[in-house]
Design a protein around this motif. Sequence first.
Motif, PDB file in Angstrom:
ATOM      1  N   GLU A 234       0.722  -1.227   0.041  1.00  0.00           N
ATOM      2  CA  GLU A 234      -0.129   0.026   0.090  1.00  0.00           C
ATOM      3  C   GLU A 234       0.599   1.259   0.021  1.00  0.00           C
ATOM      4  O   GLU A 234       1.795   1.201   0.718  1.00  0.00           O
ATOM      5  N   PHE A 235       0.496   2.287  -0.928  1.00  0.00           N
ATOM      6  CA  PHE A 235       1.303   3.604  -0.981  1.00  0.00           C
ATOM      7  C   PHE A 235       0.259   4.631  -0.891  1.00  0.00           C
ATOM      8  O   PHE A 235      -1.075   4.751  -0.840  1.00  0.00           O
ATOM      9  N   ASN A 236       0.942   6.020  -0.469  1.00  0.00           N
ATOM     10  CA  ASN A 236       0.072   7.161  -0.144  1.00  0.00           C
ATOM     11  C   ASN A 236      -0.605   7.507  -1.229  1.00  0.00           C
ATOM     12  O   ASN A 236      -1.644   8.327  -1.184  1.00  0.00           O
ATOM     13  N   SER A 237      -0.017   7.383  -2.377  1.00  0.00           N
ATOM     14  CA  SER A 237      -0.843   7.854  -3.525  1.00  0.00           C
ATOM     15  C   SER A 237      -0.620   7.108  -4.877  1.00  0.00           C
ATOM     16  O   SER A 237       0.115   6.172  -4.972  1.00  0.00           O
ATOM     17  N   SER A 238      -1.560   7.316  -5.917  1.00  0.00           N
ATOM     18  CA  SER A 238      -1.468   6.582  -7.198  1.00  0.00           C
ATOM     19  C   SER A 238      -0.276   6.748  -7.607  1.00  0.00           C
ATOM     20  O   SER A 238       0.468   5.868  -8.399  1.00  0.00           O
ATOM     21  N   ALA A 239       0.251   7.913  -7.704  1.00  0.00           N
ATOM     22  CA  ALA A 239       1.914   8.276  -8.325  1.00  0.00           C
ATOM     23  C   ALA A 239       2.661   7.258  -7.734  1.00  0.00           C
ATOM     24  O   ALA A 239       3.541   6.737  -8.719  1.00  0.00           O
ATOM     25  N   ASP A 240       2.782   6.976  -6.555  1.00  0.00           N
ATOM     26  CA  ASP A 240       3.835   6.096  -5.810  1.00  0.00           C
ATOM     27  C   ASP A 240       3.599   4.903  -6.143  1.00  0.00           C
ATOM     28  O   ASP A 240       4.475   4.016  -6.584  1.00  0.00           O
ATOM     29  N   THR A 241       2.374   4.463  -6.540  1.00  0.00           N
ATOM     30  CA  THR A 241       2.388   2.956  -7.043  1.00  0.00           C
ATOM     31  C   THR A 241       2.714   2.639  -8.389  1.00  0.00           C
ATOM     32  O   THR A 241       3.440   1.747  -8.628  1.00  0.00           O
ATOM     33  N   PHE A 242       2.881   3.928  -9.271  1.00  0.00           N
ATOM     34  CA  PHE A 242       3.364   3.766 -10.746  1.00  0.00           C
ATOM     35  C   PHE A 242       4.876   3.789 -10.496  1.00  0.00           C
ATOM     36  O   PHE A 242       5.566   3.031 -11.219  1.00  0.00           O
ATOM     37  N   LEU A 243       5.346   4.338  -9.494  1.00  0.00           N
ATOM     38  CA  LEU A 243       6.774   4.584  -9.390  1.00  0.00           C
ATOM     39  C   LEU A 243       7.334   3.114  -8.983  1.00  0.00           C
ATOM     40  O   LEU A 243       8.418   2.712  -9.343  1.00  0.00           O
TER      41      LEU A 243
END
Length: 259
Positions: A170-179
């Motif tokens: 789990e990540f804080n933002s969708s941008a972090d999931t892409f990264l």
Amino acid sequence: MKRFMTLCLIALLALATLAAGCGGGKKDDNASQKTEKVLRIGTNADFAPFEFQDVNGKEYQGFDMDLIRAVAKEMGYKAEIQNINFDGLIPALEADNLDVIISGMTINDERKKKVDFSDPYYKSGLSIIVKKDDKSINKFSDLKGKKVAVQIGTTSAMEVKKIEGAEVKEFNSSADTFLELKAGGVDAVVNDRPVNDYYILKSGVTDVRRLEELLTSEDYGIASSKKKPEMKKQLDAALKKLHDNGEYDKIFKKWFGNG
Ligand code: ARG
């Protein structure tokens, strides 16, 4: 006499302060807009094309942002947008730090216990992105035994946790999931379909692909406090007006074309 004058002055000041404090919403420091009510809007502005900040990090952009500005205007409010972690939005609304939430937020039963939702304003669903050369994932059930990145507190997190054997990160933002996918820390990303599509379209990545299958069908709604049921009514009335006068379609076209 002097003392009396001073007392009068203090009383007057107190009254003026009280009067300024009335009228609901937050105080506005712009004197010319003193009488305008403020709509405190919460969003998690890392969810393009629904809500994100421009390159200079100032202006809030996106479908939701345009829509809520139009809704606020229709309701006679000045829009004041606050950027908060997605999982902090409902608690902030419950604590009366916000009047409404617009954040690509899916209407579901769990959330309906805590907040009121407007009529649905956008139809969405969840999709998967994987690396192009990974031929082992072609549908949701293939996520079994795979590492999957999702955003905390989202329907993606809830749904992927239901897939037996999938390892959820789990990540804080969708941008972090892409990264994380780019960095090779996960095998797949699950997000709302329009957000995945926008990422592929705009980020210039060429080594990923989106799977066609949609895991869910979801409706987005604007949340407001259960303690202020008139707010939901006003939101619905404003949405209806924007549908009737063509404004909704204009905003939709701006962000999604005709699709
Ligand atoms: N639609 C999903 C949900 O409601 C994800 C929303 C995430 N929104 C955001 N601004 N990050 O759980």
